[in-house]
Design a protein around this motif. Sequence first.
Motif, mmCIF file in Angstrom:
data_model
loop_
_atom_site.group_PDB
_atom_site.id
_atom_site.type_symbol
_atom_site.label_atom_id
_atom_site.label_comp_id
_atom_site.label_asym_id
_atom_site.label_seq_id
_atom_site.Cartn_x
_atom_site.Cartn_y
_atom_site.Cartn_z
ATOM 1 N N GLU A 75 -8.608 0.724 -9.392
ATOM 2 C CA GLU A 75 -7.975 1.967 -9.193
ATOM 3 C C GLU A 75 -6.743 1.316 -8.654
ATOM 4 O OE1 GLU A 75 -8.261 5.990 -9.912
ATOM 5 O OE2 GLU A 75 -9.095 4.802 -10.036
ATOM 6 N N CYS A 76 -6.453 0.819 -7.671
ATOM 7 C CA CYS A 76 -4.903 1.356 -7.051
ATOM 8 C C CYS A 76 -3.810 0.673 -7.914
ATOM 9 C CB CYS A 76 -5.116 -0.090 -6.004
ATOM 10 S SG CYS A 76 -3.708 -0.313 -5.292
ATOM 11 N N PRO A 77 -2.978 2.331 -7.555
ATOM 12 C CA PRO A 77 -1.765 2.594 -8.494
ATOM 13 C C PRO A 77 -0.903 1.229 -8.299
ATOM 14 C CG PRO A 77 -2.248 4.008 -6.632
ATOM 15 C CD PRO A 77 -3.358 2.648 -6.996
ATOM 16 N N VAL A 78 -0.951 0.364 -7.254
ATOM 17 C CA VAL A 78 0.589 -0.396 -6.267
ATOM 18 C C VAL A 78 -0.113 -2.175 -7.161
ATOM 19 C CG1 VAL A 78 2.247 1.651 -6.292
ATOM 20 C CG2 VAL A 78 0.624 0.104 -4.582
ATOM 21 N N ASP A 79 -1.255 -2.295 -6.892
ATOM 22 C CA ASP A 79 -1.684 -4.003 -7.139
ATOM 23 C C ASP A 79 -1.615 -3.932 -5.465
ATOM 24 O OD1 ASP A 79 -3.180 -5.653 -8.323
ATOM 25 O OD2 ASP A 79 -1.289 -6.849 -9.009
ATOM 26 N N ALA A 80 -1.655 -3.276 -5.047
ATOM 27 C CA ALA A 80 -2.280 -4.077 -3.282
ATOM 28 C C ALA A 80 -3.308 -4.243 -3.099
ATOM 29 C CB ALA A 80 -1.585 -2.393 -2.290
ATOM 30 N N ILE A 81 -3.969 -4.222 -3.650
ATOM 31 C CA ILE A 81 -6.053 -4.985 -3.297
ATOM 32 C C ILE A 81 -5.911 -6.644 -3.585
ATOM 33 C CG2 ILE A 81 -8.288 -4.343 -2.880
ATOM 34 C CD1 ILE A 81 -7.363 -1.919 -2.955
ATOM 35 N N ARG A 82 -6.658 -7.214 -2.491
ATOM 36 C CA ARG A 82 -7.051 -8.580 -3.365
ATOM 37 C C ARG A 82 -8.221 -9.358 -2.371
ATOM 38 N NH1 ARG A 82 -3.202 -7.851 -5.611
ATOM 39 N NH2 ARG A 82 -0.997 -8.870 -6.527
ATOM 40 N N ALA A 83 -8.600 -10.144 -2.839
ATOM 41 C CA ALA A 83 -10.391 -10.241 -2.032
ATOM 42 C C ALA A 83 -9.452 -11.220 -0.961
ATOM 43 C CB ALA A 83 -10.967 -11.203 -2.821
ATOM 44 N N ASP A 84 -10.087 -11.276 -0.203
ATOM 45 C CA ASP A 84 -9.656 -11.873 0.964
ATOM 46 C C ASP A 84 -9.969 -14.030 0.751
ATOM 47 O OD1 ASP A 84 -12.794 -12.815 0.634
ATOM 48 O OD2 ASP A 84 -13.938 -12.141 2.794
ATOM 49 N N ASP A 138 0.237 3.678 8.750
ATOM 50 C CA ASP A 138 1.092 3.071 7.455
ATOM 51 C C ASP A 138 0.865 1.826 6.853
ATOM 52 O OD1 ASP A 138 3.036 3.073 10.225
ATOM 53 O OD2 ASP A 138 3.028 0.493 10.873
ATOM 54 N N MET A 139 -0.278 2.500 6.392
ATOM 55 C CA MET A 139 -1.422 1.785 5.262
ATOM 56 C C MET A 139 -2.912 2.313 5.670
ATOM 57 S SD MET A 139 -1.292 -1.990 6.018
ATOM 58 C CE MET A 139 -2.123 -2.755 4.314
ATOM 59 N N CYS A 197 0.740 -1.086 0.042
ATOM 60 C CA CYS A 197 0.061 -0.169 -0.465
ATOM 61 C C CYS A 197 0.932 1.342 0.483
ATOM 62 C CB CYS A 197 -0.903 0.390 0.964
ATOM 63 S SG CYS A 197 -1.719 1.502 1.519
ATOM 64 N N CYS A 198 0.454 2.087 -1.016
ATOM 65 C CA CYS A 198 1.577 3.388 -1.095
ATOM 66 C C CYS A 198 0.882 4.909 -0.503
ATOM 67 C CB CYS A 198 1.582 4.130 -2.647
ATOM 68 S SG CYS A 198 -0.267 4.565 -3.035
ATOM 69 N N ASN A 199 -0.500 4.054 0.065
ATOM 70 C CA ASN A 199 -0.450 5.389 1.163
ATOM 71 C C ASN A 199 -1.350 6.907 -0.281
ATOM 72 O OD1 ASN A 199 -0.752 3.975 3.251
ATOM 73 N ND2 ASN A 199 -0.801 6.077 4.458
ATOM 74 N N ASP A 200 -1.784 6.519 -1.261
ATOM 75 C CA ASP A 200 -1.500 7.632 -2.385
ATOM 76 C C ASP A 200 -3.181 7.305 -2.391
ATOM 77 O OD1 ASP A 200 -3.502 7.539 -5.678
ATOM 78 O OD2 ASP A 200 -1.427 8.375 -6.102
ATOM 79 N N ALA A 201 -4.205 6.300 -1.868
ATOM 80 C CA ALA A 201 -5.766 7.479 -1.067
ATOM 81 C C ALA A 201 -6.069 7.200 -2.491
ATOM 82 C CB ALA A 201 -5.556 8.238 -0.461
ATOM 83 N N SER A 202 -6.093 7.283 -3.714
ATOM 84 C CA SER A 202 -7.123 7.338 -5.076
ATOM 85 C C SER A 202 -7.930 5.951 -5.465
ATOM 86 C CB SER A 202 -6.005 6.775 -6.195
ATOM 87 O OG SER A 202 -5.258 5.857 -6.321
ATOM 88 N N GLY A 207 9.348 17.435 6.712
ATOM 89 C CA GLY A 207 10.256 16.647 7.131
ATOM 90 C C GLY A 207 9.893 15.456 6.345
ATOM 91 N N PRO A 208 11.229 14.254 6.850
ATOM 92 C CA PRO A 208 10.608 13.231 6.124
ATOM 93 C C PRO A 208 10.422 12.286 6.616
ATOM 94 C CG PRO A 208 13.219 13.700 7.549
ATOM 95 C CD PRO A 208 12.393 14.249 6.953
ATOM 96 N N SER A 209 8.732 12.212 6.970
ATOM 97 C CA SER A 209 7.727 11.113 6.668
ATOM 98 C C SER A 209 6.629 10.676 5.522
ATOM 99 C CB SER A 209 7.475 11.947 8.463
ATOM 100 O OG SER A 209 6.500 13.354 7.779
ATOM 101 N N GLY A 210 5.751 9.243 6.868
ATOM 102 C CA GLY A 210 5.065 9.703 5.704
ATOM 103 C C GLY A 210 5.843 8.240 4.756
ATOM 104 N N VAL A 211 4.943 7.651 3.604
ATOM 105 C CA VAL A 211 5.540 6.826 2.379
ATOM 106 C C VAL A 211 4.695 8.120 0.985
ATOM 107 C CG1 VAL A 211 4.738 4.601 3.803
ATOM 108 C CG2 VAL A 211 2.059 5.759 2.870
ATOM 109 N N ILE A 212 5.147 7.105 0.229
ATOM 110 C CA ILE A 212 4.974 7.879 -1.096
ATOM 111 C C ILE A 212 3.373 8.729 -1.063
ATOM 112 C CG2 ILE A 212 4.282 7.543 -3.767
ATOM 113 C CD1 ILE A 212 6.397 5.532 -3.471
ATOM 114 N N GLY A 213 2.181 8.103 -1.070
ATOM 115 C CA GLY A 213 0.819 8.392 -0.657
ATOM 116 C C GLY A 213 0.246 9.318 -0.242
ATOM 117 N N THR A 214 1.515 9.915 0.806
ATOM 118 C CA THR A 214 1.318 10.735 2.696
ATOM 119 C C THR A 214 1.869 11.941 1.197
ATOM 120 O OG1 THR A 214 1.989 9.464 4.009
ATOM 121 C CG2 THR A 214 1.357 11.262 4.439
#
Length: 566
Positions: A55-64, A37-38, A9-14, A472-479
């Motif tokens: 929609e997920c730009p980094v293919d981070a979502i799966r069905a359970d 974190d995510m 998860c990149c936290n892009d939030a799209s 300052g250097p905090s968060g991940v890409i999507g932050t």
Amino acid sequence: MTFVILQQCCNDASCTDVCPVDCIHPTPDEPEFMTSDMLHIEPDVCIDCGACVDECPVDAIRADHELDATQGRYLDLNADWFELHPSGARVYDEPRNWAGVDFSGRRVAVVGTGPAAFYAATELAGIRGIEVEMYDRLLTPYGLVRSGVAPDHPGTKAVTDLFRSVAGRKSVRVHLGVEIGSDLTHDDLIAHHDAVLYATGAADDRTLGIAGEELPGSHSAREFVAWYNGHPEYADRTYDLSSPRAVVVGNGNVALDVARILLAPITELEKTDIADHALEALRSSAVREVVVVGRRGPSHAAYTGPELLEIMASPWIDLHTPENDVTTDEATRTAIDAGSAEVTTVMKVALAQEIAARPTPDSVDEAKKRLILRFGLSPAEILGEESVSAIRFVRATSTVHDDGTVTTEPTGEEETIDTGLVLRSVGYRGRAVESIPFDHTRGIIPNRDGRVIDDDGSTVPGVYVTGWIKRGPSGVIGTNRKCAADTVAAILEDIAAESIPRAPHGRVELDAILAEKCPDALDFSDWSRIDEAERNAGAEHGRPRIKYVGVDDLRSAVVRDRTDRY
């Protein structure tokens, strides 16, 4: 069935924008977004529509039902997050409506082409009439997505597909190989743009401030990462990998990335876009063990829980931590017992305890290398005569104060770890920009809601910041998406209020000064030629790309492609 968000998860939030039932949280309008974190999907609300998957730009979502044995924890992680953050407690900010405001011909300079810069460009390009000019001193875009994301995390780099679409808009132009401060000055930008937005990131390092830090064999982890990712300014560095043990000081995600790359089988690295010079150096590496050391206990470890879970599931890494390192300060223990501790805190403590409880194998598995996590050790001195031979630590205890700050106190107990390679991973730091105020203590450009402020607290008209140079250097890409959106809102507010004047010179004059001062600059179509050449070269060897790392090689790739086409 429900969907689950996984480690990458990149936290892009799209995904939150397309969810029809508002089941993905925290959203950028919620206060938890900037520190999470995510993202998480609320299982009782999810209607299994799959819009977030598409929609997920980094293919981070799966069905359970698609989760493997190592991913089941994310179901529990989701449930725990929503138990601590129930739906009724959420507060949302209403977005500003810019209908009726004329932005025609307003031009914004964005300095940088990393995630913060491109998220800002995305917001600006969505406003009719705004023109965006992006500048980067390198000949390649995307900042740390290209030079910072670990090569074995290709999914994270997929966010560049979003950035590529933004760069292709008619209202956006990208100028590569243009350094602000030498090729163009800040005054040049102000004269040709209505607003200047600095998204220059954090290009320097925090230091340990201990004896021996400058010995050969002691290096910045940031520079090591740039080296193996093919950053042109670090490609000629050399690292002595002849020691069987490496020590990484600091335990953020960068530290875990470095450890993974040092320990990964060369057959795995050969499948990635790691720079060729690094691949060859690692091929003959003698490193069999990496010790990652943090000053505080596991509850305050800087890495994210998902990053540690990835290593725990690695088939080629033996992961250990001493049981007596896994201590928890009183305040955190109380919060965990009361059920009020953040999910990430609970997870970090539980994972550290799980690792410490692993049985010691009866025999050494020669097929695996070892990663040891250490906690509660503060670096005191790097030892060695002509080069690093060991590093001395002092045992420390952590205290959480009423205001949430954490301090460490030495106990007097010492420990020395033998090593020939020390990588310092204690944080990035922003670099001052010529003619712009700078907070040397915090390593950022001082600002109020993204508006740059002077030493006396007054706003510098038309100058803005976003990303790490802002906060300052905090968060991940999507932050950076939320961070950029907030700053762009400030720019649009100021334009709408007519508090910043139009630039005295237009695009014609801008093109003239670029042709005069930056004749060798590349544009995004040039980068696309480099990108295609790298991908084609990689395809011949079963890799996503083979990077050009030298300036001459990058420029030659453009010239060759132009020649081939015409």
